[in-house]
Design a protein around this motif. Structure first.
Motif, PDB file in Angstrom:
ATOM      1  N   ASP A 124     -14.797 -52.483  26.672  1.00 37.10           N
ATOM      2  CA  ASP A 124     -15.436 -51.381  27.394  1.00 37.10           C
ATOM      3  C   ASP A 124     -16.951 -51.564  27.467  1.00 37.10           C
ATOM      4  N   CYS A 125     -17.552 -52.041  26.383  1.00 41.53           N
ATOM      5  CA  CYS A 125     -19.005 -52.271  26.364  1.00 41.53           C
ATOM      6  C   CYS A 125     -19.377 -53.440  27.273  1.00 41.53           C
ATOM      7  N   ILE A 126     -18.562 -54.475  27.261  1.00 43.18           N
ATOM      8  CA  ILE A 126     -18.800 -55.626  28.144  1.00 43.18           C
ATOM      9  C   ILE A 126     -18.717 -55.180  29.606  1.00 43.18           C
ATOM     10  N   LYS A 150     -17.870 -57.849  38.135  1.00 48.28           N
ATOM     11  CA  LYS A 150     -16.407 -57.847  38.202  1.00 48.28           C
ATOM     12  C   LYS A 150     -15.819 -59.193  37.763  1.00 48.28           C
ATOM     13  N   GLY A 151     -14.758 -59.114  36.981  1.00 43.06           N
ATOM     14  CA  GLY A 151     -14.079 -60.329  36.546  1.00 43.06           C
ATOM     15  C   GLY A 151     -13.144 -60.065  35.380  1.00 43.06           C
ATOM     16  N   ASN A 152     -12.346 -61.056  35.054  1.00 39.65           N
ATOM     17  CA  ASN A 152     -11.437 -60.964  33.912  1.00 39.65           C
ATOM     18  C   ASN A 152     -12.195 -61.288  32.631  1.00 39.65           C
ATOM     19  N   ILE A 153     -12.078 -60.428  31.632  1.00 40.21           N
ATOM     20  CA  ILE A 153     -12.860 -60.586  30.404  1.00 40.21           C
ATOM     21  C   ILE A 153     -12.117 -61.352  29.329  1.00 40.21           C
ATOM     22  N   ASP A 161     -16.923 -53.517  39.398  1.00 41.27           N
ATOM     23  CA  ASP A 161     -18.058 -54.020  40.180  1.00 41.27           C
ATOM     24  C   ASP A 161     -19.413 -53.621  39.601  1.00 41.27           C
ATOM     25  N   SER A 162     -19.483 -52.526  38.847  1.00 45.21           N
ATOM     26  CA  SER A 162     -20.777 -52.067  38.328  1.00 45.21           C
ATOM     27  C   SER A 162     -21.261 -52.969  37.202  1.00 45.21           C
ATOM     28  N   SER A 163     -22.575 -53.150  37.122  1.00 40.86           N
ATOM     29  CA  SER A 163     -23.150 -54.009  36.078  1.00 40.86           C
ATOM     30  C   SER A 163     -24.605 -53.637  35.859  1.00 40.86           C
ATOM     31  N   VAL A 164     -25.187 -54.189  34.829  1.00 42.34           N
ATOM     32  CA  VAL A 164     -26.607 -54.009  34.536  1.00 42.34           C
ATOM     33  C   VAL A 164     -27.323 -55.305  34.892  1.00 42.34           C
TER      34      VAL A 164
END
Length: 439
Positions: free
Chosen positions: A254-256, A262-265, A283-286
């Motif tokens: 969840d933190c990642i 977007k992608g497979n973790i 899709d959201s990111s920092v």
């Protein structure tokens, strides 16, 4: 013209069908029998040996046997005998305490310690609302003995275990203040909350976030820290997962997800070779430069956090190579007597299809740890933190003529933990069959 089948022909067909059915049934039954008998024989042999041992000991042992303790020790031994170095057996009491840890609630004294060169337990953290805070114990002070046991003869884990216990119970502490004044305290254990995230803004506009562990409270605290620091205009982020042994895999995912595109973790790879996707990001990111501080005690979910930020967002890893625990343990299986067991069920596979189990993660910038950094000292007094801040500043394109510095006046403080009422000890595992454990 329709022809009728004679009775004899019909009987012959029926007999052939029954013969074939019988033969197939017998073959399958024989296969099941052949698979079952060795298993039954092995179990019978195991139980017979245990019964023989128990009969002899009970007939000859001079002392008294506490059956509850005996059963726990047998269970510990069984798990040890599997060879699974990450498997764990929890007694009923230990499992209850584990649930308290995962929910962020601890019952005990309210300190964190390290073993000092003196052999005593040096206090590095006093938790808010704890008995230790009420007594006025200080960071930098020492616990010298616990219930009469000299701390010099105990490991750090032994010290922490002895400090914890049931709410309302007493523990007697020998204490030496930072200025060497000694005292003895009888402490009543009670609940307190350990924050899983701490953060602050530095003078160089670099946001610093320390993740102590991944538990059910982490995402709320982590999200607050990231939003606060980015809202203050952080030019880059430094994440400190040194000493973080992992925790809940889902919390780390969840933190990642909060940080990366977007992608497979992460996948779980089972012994059959089959892989199951356990986590993915949206899709959201920092969109900020990132640095992750790691060391030899960074393990499991914390290693996944570091690896994912490097693979997705190009984060630099600073410090020392990580521990190398890349396996996944099942959620604790609760037994009928309240005890629980955790076993390894899969290997952790990162977004680029690799595993760090047994090897750990190599760092981009290696910096030795300092044994002289005091708790509560400015961040820049820690050489690893100082180097990480400088690396983050370099990633922003700023000058690095001097190390980034911090100021108490610009500190955003410690992220407030989620309330105990909001925290949950367990998680819904319907979409993810396993999570990394304990810790």
């Amino acid at each position: 013209m329709n022809k009728k089948i004679s009775v004899s022909l019909a009987l012959t067909i029926a007999i052939i069908a029954m013969t074939v059915t019988f033969s197939v049934t017998m073959i399958l039954a024989r296969q099941i029998f052949d698979q079952t008998i060795p298993s039954v024989q092995e179990k019978e042999s195991m139980y017979s040996k245990l019964a023989e041992l128990d009969k002899y000991v009970r007939a000859n042992y001079y002392g008294d046997i506490q059956d509850s303790t005996l059963f726990d020790m047998i269970s510990y031994g069984y798990i040890l005998g599997t060879g699974d170095r990450n498997a764990t057996y929890y007694s009923a009491k230990q499992y209850t305490e584990l649930l308290e840890v995962q929910s962020g609630n601890i019952v005990g004294v309210g300190v964190d310690v390290v073993k000092d060169t003196s052999g005593y337990a040096r206090i590095t953290q006093i938790y808010s609302g704890s008995p230790a805070e009420e007594l006025g114990l200080q960071v930098g002070g020492f616990i010298t003995d616990i219930d009469g046991a000299d701390v010099k003869n105990l490991t750090r884990d032994n010290v922490l275990t002895r400090l914890q216990g049931e709410s309302g119970t007493q523990v007697v502490l020998g204490y030496m203040s930072p200025d060497s004044e000694t005292a003895e305290y009888t402490v009543i254990r009670s609940k307190y909350v350990i924050p899983s995230v701490e953060y602050q803004m530095t003078d160089g506009s670099i946001g610093y976030i320390k993740i102590i562990q991944f538990d059910s409270t982490t995402l709320t605290q982590f999200s607050r820290a990231v939003n606060d620091l980015t809202g203050q205009g952080a030019a880059a982020l430094v994440f400190d997962v040194r000493g973080n042994a992992g925790g809940l895999l889902s919390a780390a995912v969840d933190c990642i997800d909060l940080l990366v595109p977007k992608g497979n973790i992460v996948w779980a790879e089972y012994k059959t070779g089959e892989r199951t996707l356990l986590g993915e990001s949206d899709d959201s990111s920092v969109d900020l430069p990132m640095v992750v501080l790691v060391d030899g005690q960074t393990a499991s979910s914390a290693e996944l956090f570091a690896a994912s930020l490097r693979q997705f967002s190009g984060a630099q890893l600073v410090g020392q190579n990580t521990y190398g625990k890349g396996t996944i343990q099942a959620e604790p299986h609760r037994m009928s007597d309240g005890s629980a067991v955790v076993v390894t069920v899969a290997k952790m596979i990162t977004s680029n299809g690799e595993s760090f189990d047994g090897t750990g993660l190599s760092v981009d910038v290696e910096v030795a740890a300092s044994s002289n950094t005091d708790a509560g000292a400015p961040l820049t007094s820690d050489p690893q933190v100082s180097r990480a801040l400088a690396a983050a500043k370099l990633l922003t394109g700023s000058s690095t003529d001097s190390p980034a510095s911090t100021s108490g006046s610009t500190s955003a403080g410690t992220s407030e933990p989620a309330s105990a009422g909001d925290a949950t000890a367990g998680e819904d595992t319907s979409s993810a069959p396993a999570t990394s454990g304990e810790e």
